[in-house]
Design a protein around this motif. Structure first.
Motif, PDB file in Angstrom:
ATOM      1  N   SER A  48       3.680  -4.117  -3.554  1.00 18.00           N
ATOM      2  CA  SER A  48       4.662  -3.758  -3.713  1.00 18.00           C
ATOM      3  C   SER A  48       5.131  -2.359  -4.017  1.00 18.00           C
ATOM      4  CB  SER A  48       5.660  -4.612  -5.381  1.00 18.00           C
ATOM      5  OG  SER A  48       4.633  -3.658  -5.946  1.00 18.00           O
ATOM      6  N   PHE A  49       3.761  -1.620  -4.466  1.00 20.32           N
ATOM      7  CA  PHE A  49       3.439  -0.534  -3.906  1.00 20.32           C
ATOM      8  C   PHE A  49       3.972   0.427  -2.686  1.00 20.32           C
ATOM      9  CE2 PHE A  49       2.537   1.699  -8.289  1.00 20.32           C
ATOM     10  CZ  PHE A  49       2.252   0.483  -8.788  1.00 20.32           C
ATOM     11  N   THR A  87      -3.726   0.700 -11.117  1.00 21.91           N
ATOM     12  CA  THR A  87      -3.624  -0.492 -11.745  1.00 21.91           C
ATOM     13  C   THR A  87      -4.688  -2.038 -11.616  1.00 21.91           C
ATOM     14  OG1 THR A  87      -1.289   0.331 -11.764  1.00 21.91           O
ATOM     15  CG2 THR A  87      -1.608  -2.039 -12.451  1.00 21.91           C
ATOM     16  N   PHE A 131      -6.881  -4.530 -13.942  1.00 20.69           N
ATOM     17  CA  PHE A 131      -6.376  -5.725 -13.857  1.00 20.69           C
ATOM     18  C   PHE A 131      -7.870  -6.474 -13.858  1.00 20.69           C
ATOM     19  CE2 PHE A 131      -3.118  -4.702 -15.809  1.00 20.69           C
ATOM     20  CZ  PHE A 131      -1.664  -4.844 -14.973  1.00 20.69           C
ATOM     21  N   TYR A 165     -10.302   2.028 -19.673  1.00 19.84           N
ATOM     22  CA  TYR A 165      -9.015   2.007 -19.548  1.00 19.84           C
ATOM     23  C   TYR A 165      -8.869   3.167 -19.927  1.00 19.84           C
ATOM     24  CZ  TYR A 165      -4.056   1.193 -20.484  1.00 19.84           C
ATOM     25  OH  TYR A 165      -3.425   1.916 -20.457  1.00 19.84           O
ATOM     26  N   ILE A 184      -3.469   7.591 -13.737  1.00 17.19           N
ATOM     27  CA  ILE A 184      -2.547   6.512 -13.127  1.00 17.19           C
ATOM     28  C   ILE A 184      -1.629   7.181 -13.516  1.00 17.19           C
ATOM     29  CG2 ILE A 184      -0.466   5.056 -13.773  1.00 17.19           C
ATOM     30  CD1 ILE A 184      -2.558   2.528 -14.665  1.00 17.19           C
ATOM     31  N   GLN A 185      -1.691   8.535 -14.710  1.00 12.92           N
ATOM     32  CA  GLN A 185      -0.762   8.985 -15.027  1.00 12.92           C
ATOM     33  C   GLN A 185      -0.330  10.202 -14.466  1.00 12.92           C
ATOM     34  OE1 GLN A 185       0.699   9.047 -18.719  1.00 12.92           O
ATOM     35  NE2 GLN A 185      -0.299   7.128 -19.489  1.00 12.92           N
ATOM     36  N   LEU A 189       0.792   9.784 -10.620  1.00 12.23           N
ATOM     37  CA  LEU A 189       1.921   9.860 -10.817  1.00 12.23           C
ATOM     38  C   LEU A 189       2.896  10.452  -9.895  1.00 12.23           C
ATOM     39  CD1 LEU A 189       2.506   6.856 -13.381  1.00 12.23           C
ATOM     40  CD2 LEU A 189       2.304   6.611 -11.231  1.00 12.23           C
ATOM     41  N   VAL A 231       5.378  12.098  -7.535  1.00 12.95           N
ATOM     42  CA  VAL A 231       4.973  12.050  -6.345  1.00 12.95           C
ATOM     43  C   VAL A 231       6.175  12.622  -5.558  1.00 12.95           C
ATOM     44  CG1 VAL A 231       6.464   9.681  -5.175  1.00 12.95           C
ATOM     45  CG2 VAL A 231       6.943  10.023  -7.291  1.00 12.95           C
ATOM     46  N   LEU A 291       9.466   4.084 -22.864  1.00  9.67           N
ATOM     47  CA  LEU A 291       8.010   5.400 -22.210  1.00  9.67           C
ATOM     48  C   LEU A 291       7.975   5.808 -21.017  1.00  9.67           C
ATOM     49  CD1 LEU A 291       4.852   2.864 -24.131  1.00  9.67           C
ATOM     50  CD2 LEU A 291       6.218   5.095 -25.238  1.00  9.67           C
ATOM     51  N   ARG A 330       1.219   8.889 -23.489  1.00  9.21           N
ATOM     52  CA  ARG A 330       0.354   8.298 -23.044  1.00  9.21           C
ATOM     53  C   ARG A 330      -0.284   7.274 -24.239  1.00  9.21           C
ATOM     54  NH1 ARG A 330      -3.155  12.181 -20.264  1.00  9.21           N
ATOM     55  NH2 ARG A 330      -4.658  12.091 -22.267  1.00  9.21           N
ATOM     56  N   VAL A 375       1.459   4.153 -24.400  1.00  2.00           N
ATOM     57  CA  VAL A 375       1.172   3.004 -23.938  1.00  2.00           C
ATOM     58  C   VAL A 375      -0.809   2.331 -23.453  1.00  2.00           C
ATOM     59  CG1 VAL A 375       0.243   2.532 -20.768  1.00  2.00           C
ATOM     60  CG2 VAL A 375       2.496   4.436 -21.301  1.00  2.00           C
ATOM     61  N   TYR A 411       0.600  -6.131 -20.669  1.00  2.00           N
ATOM     62  CA  TYR A 411       0.285  -6.064 -19.795  1.00  2.00           C
ATOM     63  C   TYR A 411       0.914  -6.016 -17.815  1.00  2.00           C
ATOM     64  CZ  TYR A 411      -2.083  -8.801 -15.403  1.00  2.00           C
ATOM     65  OH  TYR A 411      -2.442  -9.654 -13.600  1.00  2.00           O
ATOM     66  N   LEU A 413       2.225  -2.202 -18.482  1.00  2.67           N
ATOM     67  CA  LEU A 413       2.113  -1.876 -17.874  1.00  2.67           C
ATOM     68  C   LEU A 413       2.095  -1.508 -15.783  1.00  2.67           C
ATOM     69  CD1 LEU A 413      -0.691   0.882 -17.487  1.00  2.67           C
ATOM     70  CD2 LEU A 413      -2.375  -1.147 -16.995  1.00  2.67           C
ATOM     71  N   LEU A 414       2.344  -2.722 -15.449  1.00  2.00           N
ATOM     72  CA  LEU A 414       2.270  -3.005 -14.464  1.00  2.00           C
ATOM     73  C   LEU A 414       4.659  -1.969 -13.955  1.00  2.00           C
ATOM     74  CD1 LEU A 414       2.573  -6.167 -12.801  1.00  2.00           C
ATOM     75  CD2 LEU A 414       1.061  -4.390 -11.790  1.00  2.00           C
ATOM     76  N   TYR A 449       5.697   0.102 -15.676  1.00  2.52           N
ATOM     77  CA  TYR A 449       5.279   1.740 -16.445  1.00  2.52           C
ATOM     78  C   TYR A 449       5.012   2.352 -14.941  1.00  2.52           C
ATOM     79  CZ  TYR A 449       3.508   5.687 -18.568  1.00  2.52           C
ATOM     80  OH  TYR A 449       3.419   6.800 -18.459  1.00  2.52           O
ATOM     81  N   ALA A 450       4.006   1.943 -14.166  1.00  5.29           N
ATOM     82  CA  ALA A 450       3.616   2.238 -13.051  1.00  5.29           C
ATOM     83  C   ALA A 450       4.426   2.523 -11.756  1.00  5.29           C
ATOM     84  CB  ALA A 450       2.572   1.564 -12.847  1.00  5.29           C
ATOM     85  N   GLY A 451       5.391   0.896 -12.306  1.00  4.56           N
ATOM     86  CA  GLY A 451       6.070   1.193 -11.039  1.00  4.56           C
ATOM     87  C   GLY A 451       7.958   2.058 -11.470  1.00  4.56           C
ATOM     88  N   LYS A 503       7.218   4.669 -12.831  1.00  2.00           N
ATOM     89  CA  LYS A 503       7.333   6.330 -12.746  1.00  2.00           C
ATOM     90  C   LYS A 503       6.597   6.659 -11.370  1.00  2.00           C
ATOM     91  CE  LYS A 503       5.489   8.026 -16.457  1.00  2.00           C
ATOM     92  NZ  LYS A 503       6.216   9.818 -16.648  1.00  2.00           N
ATOM     93  N   SER A 504       7.191   5.713 -10.039  1.00  2.00           N
ATOM     94  CA  SER A 504       6.507   5.887  -8.838  1.00  2.00           C
ATOM     95  C   SER A 504       8.177   6.582  -7.925  1.00  2.00           C
ATOM     96  CB  SER A 504       5.682   4.683  -8.116  1.00  2.00           C
ATOM     97  OG  SER A 504       5.044   4.647  -8.427  1.00  2.00           O
ATOM     98  N   VAL A 505       8.851   6.410  -8.920  1.00  2.00           N
ATOM     99  CA  VAL A 505      10.040   6.732  -9.016  1.00  2.00           C
ATOM    100  C   VAL A 505      10.448   7.964  -8.725  1.00  2.00           C
ATOM    101  CG1 VAL A 505      12.837   6.207  -9.017  1.00  2.00           C
ATOM    102  CG2 VAL A 505      11.218   4.613  -9.654  1.00  2.00           C
ATOM    103  N   ASN A 546      10.769  -4.888  -6.997  1.00  2.00           N
ATOM    104  CA  ASN A 546       9.388  -5.798  -6.207  1.00  2.00           C
ATOM    105  C   ASN A 546       8.213  -5.448  -7.329  1.00  2.00           C
ATOM    106  OD1 ASN A 546       9.556  -5.613  -3.550  1.00  2.00           O
ATOM    107  ND2 ASN A 546       9.527  -3.495  -3.284  1.00  2.00           N
ATOM    108  N   VAL A 547       8.417  -4.591  -8.440  1.00  5.99           N
ATOM    109  CA  VAL A 547       7.498  -4.562  -9.902  1.00  5.99           C
ATOM    110  C   VAL A 547       7.523  -5.688 -10.750  1.00  5.99           C
ATOM    111  CG1 VAL A 547       6.282  -3.731 -11.519  1.00  5.99           C
ATOM    112  CG2 VAL A 547       6.288  -2.453  -9.613  1.00  5.99           C
TER     113      VAL A 547
END
Lengths: 290, 429, 291
Positions: free
Chosen positions: A173-174, A211, A215, A272, A279-280, A283, A285, C93, C101, C104, C171, C174-175, C177-179, C181-183, C212-213
């Motif tokens: 998906s990424f 991520t 997990f 974590y 992650i932060q 991110l 882009v 967030l 942060r 999260v 859980y 987080l997924l 959120y990561a997604g 943030k990629s926008v 997708n996420v």
């Protein structure tokens, strides 16, 4: 959800709206934060209590009697330090293997062109469907045939097998949000598949990998059934089994278990925190700018 | 693309049949050190006596004694948690991963193990002083098809524990018959005290009370005949009577109201802290009371009340079910066989002295230091006219599972005692 | 470029290790379980081939049907309560609140804590004597509402689902959120410049970009619900009287409790097929929306 709705009111002065909106926002966030952090507080406090306090006398409050002996029991029971180390080894290698294999596989499924990749993509989803208890005996039989029981591999391999589906799907998906044009642009002056993978894709996949690492860590660190069944020798024993051994056959002292759990959870929290920073950080882009 | 799938599938089938075929007939010998028979031999032992378990000390002492009495032989002891161990040992038997010596539960639990041929019969080692100090009765549940397959070291019994202090404060006497029990419950309820503590979630605790009631209604012979399927049907007035009385207690509110939501730990905690006045469970509670109750002197124990004519006060639920068995393909059968008896003899002694369990081997040592509750129970055990193993251990796994399910259904009122009895009869046919 | 993408050696190197591992650990056990499900076997001794009779028994057993219903209820609750909560939090967030942060991290904490702790904690929360729920109700005068939450056949199921839903919000958050943030932030900016409110930005820009996420989250939530085991086992063992029985608890009691390995394997295969079915369906559903 309701929070964004609050910002929707048109035609009024924006300022007071935002103020009320954000106060409500923070209150909601705050309450949810408290609810989420409560288990940590509870675990920490019961790790110092006696069974009597845990089971009725003083369930929520701070311990009336601080039983540091619980920590001593937990640490000297069996060989907790060794079990901790074993868990680190097993989990560490599982994460490594998962990240590497899943990223490579996802790249092959998503970017490379070959017959049958749709089918394989679907088959990988089978990895999400298997209930662990049903897999215990078959995998154990397989491990014995391969003479792999009673070792780190006995856990690393099955754990990785089970995290692959989740990891590949997340990578996929990424990957899908990384435009193909990027690779093509880099290819103008000639390139190889490996070059694209390592120099373009990999850096952009950092949030995905972080991520997945988290997990995978979660699944492997706390895993119990495989760890008990596949490992006989206590020198390979992992932490979760060590903690479970603190339970007696008929009655259990929960304080020391709490102590062991506190010890077990801390690396989780630290890892974590470390990962979430990654992650932060990664991110932005910026690199994707066309 | 499709062809690939088919070939993958076929490979899988082939692999499966290969593995399935080999897995159950091959017998592997766990090879360890140099291999010469009496020198430098290491036997592996698995048990559930984890360090926090009450029997841990006894095991350690037993192993030490054996090793010093048998130089050149070492015992490698690995411990596992109780519930997880059940899965582990079954998987081990299935895939030929058994250690030399292993703990298991006698009766129905180990029947499949014995049937698999992977357990060593121990008859030829049951001689001389072993035979003298460990009665045949103690090996009842380790005997299958007339052959002895394991040695035992403790014989827990279940009894009615009660809070003496609460009873005295309310002018009550420990009940000896069912009517007295009902009377005590009523009087306690009037005072606002919950009479009986129990866990309906951990169904074995529920079974403790029901087993005892059934034993004391129908008597040991009938119970054994019904559960071992040797001709007695469960659809019988005595069994119906105990089921009805069990329901009677539930309906009159004798049991703690929230029992279905409590685990054994939580339910026992209510007993230790004086919220409930009585608790029927195994003799190990005597040990827990010393640890978890504020004033252990407040507690006492009596045999479960008699209900029917076929049963006596000295009939007890319990028996020697903790067993050590030997792997049929162990490196050295003679030493392992001897070890099974030597170890269990020592564990019997030390666990009793620790107050962890009741000795099943003959006592030729001073036991005055043992806590009074345990000693009282030991007295019951030695004077018992019969032992009946807890139903869910005596029966085979399938029947045991159904029994516990039906019992819980009856407890919450989903089925009537009549239905319970009929369903049990059906299951045991 | 095209030839690069078709590089056979590369394809093989990239996909083979994962596939091999996957085959040995996932595919092979599934095939083996499938084989076992056709047997009457105690897991230890000899077996008899019984064809599909395990499955027939399974599908005509109201007990099993109930477990599927229970699992589906959980799946619905997860998708329609847990996921929106996670999405809301993730959107909130990622907007840039203060302490982003920190929040999260905190919201993810329940996921980090072992199920043993969560289970024991909620046992205490639901305890009829001293649990927060009943004590809270008593304190505000609603004593008649107190129950034996985990022990009452009527309330057990929902009581058990609350912690499960709660634990995994973080859980999914987080997924997502990561997604989010990629926008690319430029997209957000562009929309805002055109006068869109936060809500409209979220709805029309962000959410489509993270389809997708979201798809993955739905798949995880549904398959997770069908396989759920740990918390239910700790809280109720599937009781009282099967009120909270789910496919996995039934499977475990059959395999390891009743020594009915063949029958238990049939349950496993049923779970696998159901999960796979839903995964494919969800995958397809999202595809039609995206394109």
């Amino acid at each position: 959800m309701e929070k964004p709705e609050k910002d929707k009111k048109p035609g009024k002065l924006k300022m007071p709206q935002i103020k009320v909106g954000s106060i409500v926002t923070y209150v909601v966030l705050g309450i949810w934060a408290l609810i989420n952090i409560f288990p940590l507080y509870w675990m920490f406090t019961f790790s110092f209590k006696s069974n009597r306090e845990i089971f009725g006398l003083n369930v929520i409050g701070l311990p009336k009697e601080w039983l540091w002996s619980n920590y001593k029991s937990a640490l000297t029971n069996g060989n907790m330090a060794l079990y901790f180390l074993n868990s680190v080894i097993v989990t560490g290698f599982t994460i490594l293997l998962t990240v590497i294999l899943s990223l490579m596989a996802a790249y092959a499924l998503n970017r490379l062109v070959w017959k049958g990749r749709k089918v394989v993509n679907n088959i990988i989803m089978l990895g999400l469907t298997v209930p662990i208890h049903a897999a215990i005996l078959p995998i154990f039989v397989i491990l014995r045939k391969l003479d792999m029981t009673n070792s780190y591999q006995a856990l690393i391999i099955p754990y990785t097998g089970f995290t692959l589906a989740m990891a590949v799907m997340i990578c996929n998906s990424f990957l899908e949000s990384i435009p193909k044009e990027l690779e093509e642009a880099a290819c103008i002056d000639g390139c190889s598949v490996y070059g694209i993978f390592f120099r373009i894709i990999l850096p952009l996949m950092k949030p995905a990998l972080a991520t997945i690492a988290i997990f995978t860590f979660l699944q492997a660190w706390n895993e119990l059934m495989f760890a008990v069944t596949f490992i006989d020798d206590s020198k390979f024993r992992t932490l979760s089994v060590g903690i479970q051994n603190l339970a007696g056959a008929h009655t259990t002292q929960w304080g020391p278990i709490g102590a062991a759990l506190v010890i077990a959870t801390f690396p989780t929290l630290i890892l974590y925190m470390f990962m979430s920073k990654r992650i932060q950080q990664s991110l932005t882009v910026g690199a994707v700018k066309g | 693309m499709n062809k690939r799938l088919v070939s993958v599938f076929l490979t899988g089938i082939m692999a499966t049949t290969l593995l399935a075929g080999c897995g159950t007939t091959e017998s592997e010998v766990k090879d360890n050190s140099s291999g010469s028979s009496r020198e430098n031999l290491t036997l592996t032992l698995w048990s559930i006596a984890t360090e926090s378990d009450a029997f841990s000390n006894a095991y350690s002492k037993a192993i030490k004694e054996f090793e010093s009495a048998n130089p050149g032989v070492k015992i490698k002891h690995e411990t596992f948690e109780n519930e997880a161990y059940k899965t582990k040992i079954k998987t081990a038997v299935s895939s030929n991963n058994l250690p030399d010596l292993f703990y298991t539960w006698g009766g129905g639990f180990s029947k499949p193990f014995v049937e698999s041929g992977k357990v060593l019969p121990l008859d030829k080692y049951y001689t001389g002083e072993y035979k003298e100090q460990l009665s045949q009765a103690a090996l009842t549940y380790a005997t299958y098809d007339g052959k002895i397959y394991g040695a035992t070291y403790t014989t827990p019994v279940s009894a009615l524990f009660y809070n003496k202090k609460i009873f005295e404060q309310n002018g009550l006497k420990a009940p000896a018959t069912f009517d007295e029990l009902v009377d005590v419950c009523n009087k306690l309820k009037e005072k606002g005290i919950t009479p009986i503590g129990i866990s309906a979630k951990d169904t074995w605790v529920l079974a403790m009370t029901h087993d005892a009631m059934t034993l004391k209604s129908a008597g040991p012979e009938k119970v054994k005949a019904a559960l071992k399927k040797t001709g007695q049907s469960y659809d019988d007035p005595d069994f119906l009577s105990s089921a009805k009385k069990f329901k009677q207690l539930a309906d009159m509110g004798a049991f703690y109201k929230g029992a279905t939501g409590l685990s054994n730990d939580e339910a026992s905690a209510l007993f230790y802290n004086g919220t409930v006045a009585m608790f029927t469970t195994g003799s190990w509670m005597a040990g827990s009371i010393q640890k978890d109750a504020k004033n252990p002197e407040d507690f006492d124990v009596v045999p479960f009340p008699v209900i029917g004519g076929n049963a006596k006060e000295t009939d007890f639920m319990g028996g020697a079910v903790d067993t050590i068995m030997v792997n049929a393909s162990t490196k050295d059968a003679d030493i392992a066989g001897k070890a099974a008896f030597e170890l269990t003899r020592s564990i019997s002694k030390y666990s009793y002295l620790d107050g962890a369990g009741l000795a099943v081997w003959k006592k030729d040592y001073d036991d005055s230091k043992v806590n009074p509750l345990t000693r009282k129970l030991a007295g019951y055990a030695s004077g018992a006219s019969s032992f009946t193993l807890w139903f869910d251990t005596m029966m085979e796994a399938e029947d045991a599972g159904e029994y516990l399910t039906l019992l819980q259904e009856m407890y919450v009122g989903n089925i009537t005692p009549e239905k319970f009895v009929k369903s049990m009869a059906e299951q045991l046919k | 470029m095209d030839s690069v993408r078709r590089n056979k050696l590369a394809i093989f190197l990239f996909i083979f290790p994962a596939l091999l591992l996957f085959f040995v650990i996932i595919i092979l056990p599934i095939i083996m379980s499938g084989y076992y499900s056709l047997l009457d076997w105690d897991g230890i001794n000899g077996s008899t081939f019984v064809g599909f009779s395990n499955y027939i028994e399974l599908f005509t057993d109201p007990g099993f049907q109930k477990t599927i219903i229970n699992a589906m209820i959980l799946a619905i609750l997860s998708v329609f309560i847990q996921l929106p909560m996670a999405l809301g939090l993730a959107l909130l967030l990622s907007k840039g609140v203060k302490g982003e942060r920190f929040f999260v991290a905190i919201f993810f904490v329940p996921v980090l804590i072992s199920t043993v702790v969560i289970g024991q904690l909620w046992l205490k929360i639901y305890n009829p004597e001293y649990g927060i729920v009943n004590m809270g109700l008593k304190a505000i005068g609603l004593e008649s509402f107190t129950r034996t939450w985990l022990g009452d056949q009527k309330t057990a199921l929902i009581s058990v689902f609350v912690p499960i839903i709660w634990q995994y919000v973080g859980y999914h958050m987080l997924l997502m959120y990561a997604g989010i943030k990629s926008v690319p932030p430029e997209l957000r900016e562009a929309a805002r410049v055109e006068g869109a409110t936060e809500w409209q930005v979220s709805r029309y820009v962000i959410i489509p970009m993270i389809k997708n996420v979201l798809k993955i989250c739905v798949i995880f939530a549904v398959t997770g619900s069908l396989k759920v085991f740990d918390l239910i086992f700790v809280l109720t063992r599937g009781g009282p009287a099967k009120a909270t029985e789910v496919p996995s608890t039934l499977m475990v009691s059959m395999i390891f409790g009743r020594n009915r390995y063949g029958y238990g394997s049939a349950i496993a295969i049923a779970i696998i097929i159901l999960c796979f079915f839903f995964a494919i369906v969800i995958q397809k559903a999202f595809k039609t929306e995206v394109d």
